[in-house]
Design a protein around this motif. Sequence first.
Motif, PDB file in Angstrom:
ATOM      1  N   GLY A 112     120.836  25.093  18.848  1.00  0.00           N
ATOM      2  CA  GLY A 112     119.921  24.122  19.444  1.00  0.00           C
ATOM      3  C   GLY A 112     120.588  22.944  20.119  1.00  0.00           C
ATOM      4  O   GLY A 112     119.976  21.887  20.231  1.00  0.00           O
ATOM      5  N   SER A 113     121.833  23.111  20.550  1.00  0.00           N
ATOM      6  CA  SER A 113     122.483  22.019  21.266  1.00  0.00           C
ATOM      7  C   SER A 113     122.994  22.527  22.610  1.00  0.00           C
ATOM      8  O   SER A 113     123.292  23.712  22.765  1.00  0.00           O
ATOM      9  N   TYR A 114     123.100  21.612  23.571  1.00  0.00           N
ATOM     10  CA  TYR A 114     123.634  21.990  24.886  1.00  0.00           C
ATOM     11  C   TYR A 114     125.031  22.575  24.728  1.00  0.00           C
ATOM     12  O   TYR A 114     125.380  23.570  25.354  1.00  0.00           O
ATOM     13  N   LYS A 115     125.839  21.943  23.875  1.00  0.00           N
ATOM     14  CA  LYS A 115     127.205  22.417  23.657  1.00  0.00           C
ATOM     15  C   LYS A 115     127.197  23.870  23.193  1.00  0.00           C
ATOM     16  O   LYS A 115     127.940  24.704  23.710  1.00  0.00           O
ATOM     17  N   ASN A 140     108.362  28.545  27.503  1.00  0.00           N
ATOM     18  CA  ASN A 140     107.519  29.124  26.458  1.00  0.00           C
ATOM     19  C   ASN A 140     108.231  30.238  25.690  1.00  0.00           C
ATOM     20  O   ASN A 140     107.941  30.460  24.517  1.00  0.00           O
ATOM     21  N   SER A 141     109.163  30.927  26.333  1.00  0.00           N
ATOM     22  CA  SER A 141     109.878  32.017  25.661  1.00  0.00           C
ATOM     23  C   SER A 141     110.912  31.503  24.666  1.00  0.00           C
ATOM     24  O   SER A 141     111.268  32.221  23.719  1.00  0.00           O
ATOM     25  N   LEU A 142     111.412  30.297  24.858  1.00  0.00           N
ATOM     26  CA  LEU A 142     112.470  29.772  23.994  1.00  0.00           C
ATOM     27  C   LEU A 142     112.035  29.728  22.539  1.00  0.00           C
ATOM     28  O   LEU A 142     112.797  30.097  21.637  1.00  0.00           O
ATOM     29  N   ASP A 143     110.828  29.291  22.297  1.00  0.00           N
ATOM     30  CA  ASP A 143     110.312  29.212  20.931  1.00  0.00           C
ATOM     31  C   ASP A 143     110.203  30.593  20.295  1.00  0.00           C
ATOM     32  O   ASP A 143     110.523  30.775  19.127  1.00  0.00           O
ATOM     33  N   LEU A 144     109.746  31.566  21.061  1.00  0.00           N
ATOM     34  CA  LEU A 144     109.608  32.929  20.533  1.00  0.00           C
ATOM     35  C   LEU A 144     110.959  33.488  20.093  1.00  0.00           C
ATOM     36  O   LEU A 144     111.067  34.107  19.027  1.00  0.00           O
ATOM     37  N   ILE A 145     111.972  33.272  20.904  1.00  0.00           N
ATOM     38  CA  ILE A 145     113.310  33.782  20.587  1.00  0.00           C
ATOM     39  C   ILE A 145     113.878  33.049  19.365  1.00  0.00           C
ATOM     40  O   ILE A 145     114.368  33.683  18.419  1.00  0.00           O
ATOM     41  N   ALA A 146     113.786  31.716  19.382  1.00  0.00           N
ATOM     42  CA  ALA A 146     114.323  30.922  18.263  1.00  0.00           C
ATOM     43  C   ALA A 146     113.604  31.251  16.957  1.00  0.00           C
ATOM     44  O   ALA A 146     114.241  31.379  15.897  1.00  0.00           O
ATOM     45  N   GLU A 147     112.297  31.409  17.014  1.00  0.00           N
ATOM     46  CA  GLU A 147     111.542  31.719  15.798  1.00  0.00           C
ATOM     47  C   GLU A 147     111.860  33.112  15.268  1.00  0.00           C
ATOM     48  O   GLU A 147     111.842  33.336  14.058  1.00  0.00           O
ATOM     49  N   LEU A 187     127.611  29.930  24.196  1.00  0.00           N
ATOM     50  CA  LEU A 187     127.020  31.258  23.996  1.00  0.00           C
ATOM     51  C   LEU A 187     126.550  31.931  25.290  1.00  0.00           C
ATOM     52  O   LEU A 187     126.431  33.152  25.341  1.00  0.00           O
ATOM     53  N   ALA A 188     126.253  31.140  26.305  1.00  0.00           N
ATOM     54  CA  ALA A 188     125.592  31.667  27.509  1.00  0.00           C
ATOM     55  C   ALA A 188     126.561  32.408  28.431  1.00  0.00           C
ATOM     56  O   ALA A 188     127.735  32.063  28.529  1.00  0.00           O
ATOM     57  N   SER A 189     126.022  33.401  29.120  1.00  0.00           N
ATOM     58  CA  SER A 189     126.781  34.093  30.171  1.00  0.00           C
ATOM     59  C   SER A 189     126.483  33.479  31.539  1.00  0.00           C
ATOM     60  O   SER A 189     127.110  33.836  32.523  1.00  0.00           O
TER      61      SER A 189
END
Length: 158
Positions: free
Chosen positions: A81-84, A63-70, A89-91
Amino acid sequence: MATKIDIGITEKDRKKIADGLSHLLADSYILYLKTHNFHWNVTGPMFQTLHTMFMTQYTELWNSLDLIAERIRALGYPAPGSYKRFVELASITEEDGVPKAKDMIRQLVAGQEAVARTARQVFAVVDKANDQPTADLLTQRMEVHEKNAWMLRVLLEE
């Protein structure tokens, strides 16, 4: 032609904030995926507790993913928006195996703490730019992840 964004935050600051939020989104997505994987694959005497806890945590993350992306979009930038791109970007690293339950917990503690750190790193830019909506989002994310890390950490105590 795109309409100019004039919300009281400079384009340079909006870009820095969007970049930081992109890292937060990536960390959150990788942690979501890892938590869901562990929900599916956990075994052992703590099965019921962990299966339920992991479901609660991955649902909240989803549910948090949409809030951050928006929020990234509201600042005028595309959300990754891709796994790649998330992996770049991820730590947090993905888990492609099935660790024992205690190792799952350890990985999720580290992941929850990593997301909290990522949110905290963005906060300085957000605060300086007087960006209250993003500050509010980051504060909420830090609170959730610090609490989740604590709840997982206590399961490792003897």
